[in-house]
Design a protein around this motif. Structure first.
Motif: not given
Ligand SMILES: [Mg+2]
Ligand SMILES: Nc1ncnc2c1ncn2[C@@H]1O[C@H](COP(=O)(O)OP(=O)(O)OP(=O)(O)O)[C@@H](O)[C@H]1O
Lengths: 228, 404
Positions: A48, A169-170
């Motif tokens: 992140t 992000d994910e």
């Molecule tokens: Mg993260």
């Protein structure tokens, strides 16, 4: 041609009281236009933080972050906001959408901030939703959609503004494996058919398998890289 | 349009909280406007009463008498009348002559202030002596306490000793027409109302006056004063009621200041509450704001989003409060609030304030300027209140907002 993103010796340290966390250590990295890259690593490895540093959400403590030839250091908050708005698409793990706006309105809102007229906005959004096969979601509110549907809408929103790169992000972390696979396939298709650059993070081996380039991160360091 | 839609949906999303805030704002406007109009109505009544028993809207005095109140400083009636004729909005005017003396009965003598006035004209309007039937120029109206101390009642004779223009002492014979009980100490203890010409002639001041009280048809005491002063020759000068009845004017000013202070205090308490509610509503949405900042919204746009909610809620609640106040005000201005019961509780028959008797029924008036003033002020306050959470959220790191 410039790489779209270039990091040179980037470090980021978080301090909380006595403790220092080296979230990124000496990262050097180039992302070219048209890539479909995964940042892989366990929880806490700095995925992140890396994405945040690239988009200027967080500033690097050392090193250089260069976006399409433009060093971010010299930009103030408003310039960074404008950069994100006009050149980057975002997909987050969750809370992507404004709960009081419908899917259509959510996607249009970004285009509105970019200064598009109402007509252009609705045309563009309808076109994208059709392309992604989610026209049926246009008038639903976030709470009327499943997690997978919400992520699809988030992707539609991210690409509606035709950004130079999409940072995700994910994007599949909250989804089951079937939905996760569908989302990553959708992104892959957009990459190969429309040439949209994607940089996404994940800790799921099945997901990262789909990337054409995988960067392995551990304790804030790049520990390996694969290309397919 | 989009900002409005977004704001409106957010207001709607949290109905209970919005309703609370709406009620607070509307209630504040309502309270402010109703109290303001009640107060102004009350003041207008006081001024109306005051001008009728005192200086009128404008008055003409000998400058020196105005400062020193000595009987010798008079004006010639015929010198001032032409100036009054220059005014085109005179309703009525009254000539008055003031002198102190000693009222005597068989047993006692007591000091009295005689107000010599055009009784027949004054009894129509003057709040203290209204309705008295005047039968002869010797009639005198006496304050209740003097009458009691002199042990004299209505119909009895009375002699007042006073000084003449050439420095002699003389006695004037009166018949007590009426004894009045006003609740104003200075009047009850030692004032008498008598006929102008009868008093002046007896004292050798024929044609002289101390006060010309002018009632205007409509407003404008300051303009009338200006016009009069153009045509009056010194020592004659015109004064507005505010100058002539300083006590009343300052009593009103102080009273209103008290109301404003109270309102301000109330509003500060309310504002703190509002800021709290707004903070909660913004804090609930931290992640959302973080996401919006991340995708490229500027701090300015975030503020705009939050302030738009404040504007919508503030104006709609403000206008609602104003409308309800308007409706309640219609009732209060026609029916009024009867304070007689309150007065009886306090053991008083009449209420006087700044030397003026107040009617026992307070009627409100409707004043647009003040009513709008309160409404706008509250709307402004509610905007300022929503500025704080906006600033707070903008002071936070985007990454931090997202992590919460
Ligand atoms: Mg993260
Ligand atoms: N604001 C902060 N203050 C202190 N430490 C932080 C802060 N943000 C991140 N960290 C730390 O930095 C390191 C990297 O965090 P980061 O969120 O980038 O990891 P990640 O790979 O995204 O993890 P996850 O898979 O759990 O999302 C972690 O050890 C984390 O605890």
């Amino acid at each position: 041609m410039n790489p779209i993103v270039e990091l040179i010796n980037v470090s980021k340290i978080f301090r909380s009281g006595e403790e220092e966390v080296h979230a990124l250590r000496n990262i050097t990295l180039r992302i070219e236009k048209g890539e479909f890259t995964a940042i892989a690593g366990p929880s806490g490895s700095g995925k992140t933080t890396l994405l945040n540093v690239i988009s200027g959400i967080e500033r690097a403590d050392a090193g250089k972050v260069i976006f399409d030839g433009q060093p971010l250091e010299g930009l103030n908050e408003n310039a960074l906001s404008a950069l994100r708005l006009h050149r980057i698409g975002f997909v987050f793990q969750a809370y992507n959408l404004i709960p009081t706006l419908t899917a259509r309105e959510n996607a249009e809102f970004i285009l509105f901030l970019r200064g598009m007229t109402e007509k252009e906005r609705s045309q563009k959004v309808e076109e994208i939703f059709r392309e992604l096969g989610i026209e049926n979601l246009l008038d639903r509110f976030p709470h009327q959609m499943s997690g997978g549907q919400q992520q699809r809408v988030a992707i539609a929103r991210a690409i509606a503004g035709e950004p130079d790169i999409v940072l995700a992000d994910e994007p599949t972390a909250n989804l089951d494996s079937k939905n996760s696979m569908a989302i990553i396939q959708l992104m892959k298709r957009l990459n190969s058919k429309k040439g949209i650059t994607f940089l996404f993070s994940t800790h799921d081996p099945l997901i990262m398998e789909n990337a054409s380039r995988i960067i392995h991160l551990r304790d804030g360091k790049i520990v390996g890289e694969e290309r397919k | 349009m989009i900002w409005f839609k977004l704001a409106w949906r957010n207001i709607w999303r949290n109905r209970l909280r919005s309703a609370i805030q709406f009620t607070i704002i509307a209630g504040s406007v309502f309270t402010g406007v109703v109290f303001h109009n009640l107060a102004v109505g009350n003041y207008r009544n006081m001024i109306r009463q005051g001008t009728r028993m005192g200086s009128g809207d404008v008055a003409i005095y000998n400058e020196k008498w105005f400062r020193m109140r000595r009987t010798g400083f008079t004006l010639d009636e015929k010198d001032v009348l032409p100036a009054i004729r220059k005014l085109n909005n005179v309703d009525r005017f009254f000539l008055r002559f003031y002198v102190s003396g000693y009222a005597r009965s068989m047993e006692k003598s007591l000091p009295v202030n005689i107000v010599a006035m055009q009784l027949e004209k004054e009894v129509e309007d003057h709040p203290l002596i209204k309705g008295t039937k005047i039968r002869s120029r010797r009639d005198i109206i006496l304050g209740e306490k003097v009458a009691r101390r002199l042990n004299l009642g209505e119909g009895k004779r009375l002699v007042v000793m006073a000084g003449t223009a050439d420095g002699q002492l003389t006695g004037i014979l009166f018949r007590i027409r009426r004894v009045i009980r006003t609740g104003i100490e200075e009047v009850d203890c030692c004032t008498a109302f008598a006929d102008l010409d009868y008093v002046r002639d007896n004292l050798g001041y024929t044609g002289k006056v101390h006060e010309v009280a002018i009632l205007l048809e409509n407003g404008g005491p300051d303009e009338a004063k200006k016009t009069l002063n153009q045509f009056l020759k010194p020592p004659a000068r015109a004064y507005s009621w505010r100058e002539a009845m300083k006590e009343l004017a300052s009593a009103i000013a102080y009273d209103y200041m008290g109301l404003v202070m109270f309102m301000l205090f109330l509003y500060i308490v309310i504002s703190v509450g509002t800021v709290n509610v707004l903070f909660m509503s913004v804090m609930d949405r931290t992640r959302e704001f973080g996401m919006l900042r991340a995708v490229g919204m500027t701090p300015g746009q975030i503020s705009k989003m939050i302030l738009t909610e404040g504007i919508i809620l503030g104006t709609s609640a403000g206008i609602t409060g104003l409308l309800i106040a308007l409706i309640v005000n219609i009732y209060l201005s026609t029916h009024g609030i009867d304070i007689q019961a309150l007065m009886r509780l306090a053991g008083q028959e009449s209420v006087s304030y700044g030397g003026v008797i107040i009617e026992p029924i307070i009627r409100s008036t409707w004043e647009w300027k003040g009513s709008f003033g309160y409404t706008l002020f509250i709307i402004l306050l509610s905007l300022i209140a929503s500025w704080f959470p906006a600033r707070w959220i903008n002071s936070k790191d985007v990454a931090e907002l997202m992590r919460r």
